[in-house]
Design an enzyme around this catalytic site. Structure first.
Site, PDB file in Angstrom:
ATOM      1  N   CYS A 117       0.523  -4.524  -7.898  1.00 13.66           N
ATOM      2  CA  CYS A 117      -0.152  -5.821  -8.006  1.00 13.66           C
ATOM      3  C   CYS A 117      -0.728  -6.133  -6.631  1.00 13.66           C
ATOM      4  CB  CYS A 117       0.821  -6.892  -8.496  1.00 13.66           C
ATOM      5  SG  CYS A 117       2.240  -7.149  -7.407  1.00 13.66           S
ATOM      6  N   PHE A 118      -0.689  -7.373  -6.218  1.00 16.29           N
ATOM      7  CA  PHE A 118      -1.220  -7.719  -4.904  1.00 16.29           C
ATOM      8  C   PHE A 118      -0.171  -7.529  -3.813  1.00 16.29           C
ATOM      9  CE2 PHE A 118      -2.353 -10.614  -1.443  1.00 16.29           C
ATOM     10  CZ  PHE A 118      -3.614 -10.137  -1.146  1.00 16.29           C
TER      11      PHE A 118
END
Length: 156
Positions: A117-118
């Site tokens: 993800c981030f």
């Protein structure tokens, strides 16, 4: 890994004998200085491991961010599978999965499944969901797109 274990152990030790507290606390503080790459568990991959897997094309990389985040930038060869629809997506038939994502469906015994993800929070949740569904060898890239993008900028 030891730091996590000690964090769980410290409160019970402190209840039983206060004198142990200072010794364990000192060790926990020293252990906290260990760099993440040095204490990567079986469920995590480092950026260098991810690069190696990408170069060998031995990877099923799933980006669990939202589509707008994915469109703004993503790791090469990643497939966008938002966290909110992950379980539903992993339950799809291989044919439906292939049609929707344009890649083959991951198998429960595959050891090259990586979620990211981030920053690692959503991919850790994705990993938990996948493992509960039987994808026992799946991993996640804890550094996420933020670490990847930073390392890419430094290479330029």
């Amino acid at each position: 890994m030891n730091y996590v274990l000690l964090r769980r152990l410290l409160p019970s030790v402190a209840k039983h004998q206060q004198s142990y507290w200072s010794g364990f606390r000192s060790f926990a503080i020293l252990t906290d200085d260990v760099q993440p790459a040095e204490c990567v568990g079986e469920e995590e991959v480092t950026s260098s491991q991810l690069r190696s897997m990408l170069s060998k094309r031995d990877l099923q990389l799933f980006d669990v961010r939202n589509p707008d985040e994915f469109k703004a930038g993503h790791i090469p060869h990643a497939v966008n599978m938002p966290l909110g629809s992950l379980e539903e997506s992993l339950k799809m038939s291989p044919e439906s999965f292939q049609q929707r994502f344009q890649v083959r469906a991951p198998g429960k015994k595959d050891d090259n499944i990586v979620f990211h993800c981030f920053s690692g929070r959503r991919s850790a949740k994705a990993l938990d969901i996948a493992r509960k569904m039987g994808f026992s060898r799946a991993k996640h890239y804890k550094g996420g797109y933020s670490e990847w993008a930073e390392k890419e900028r430094k290479q330029l």
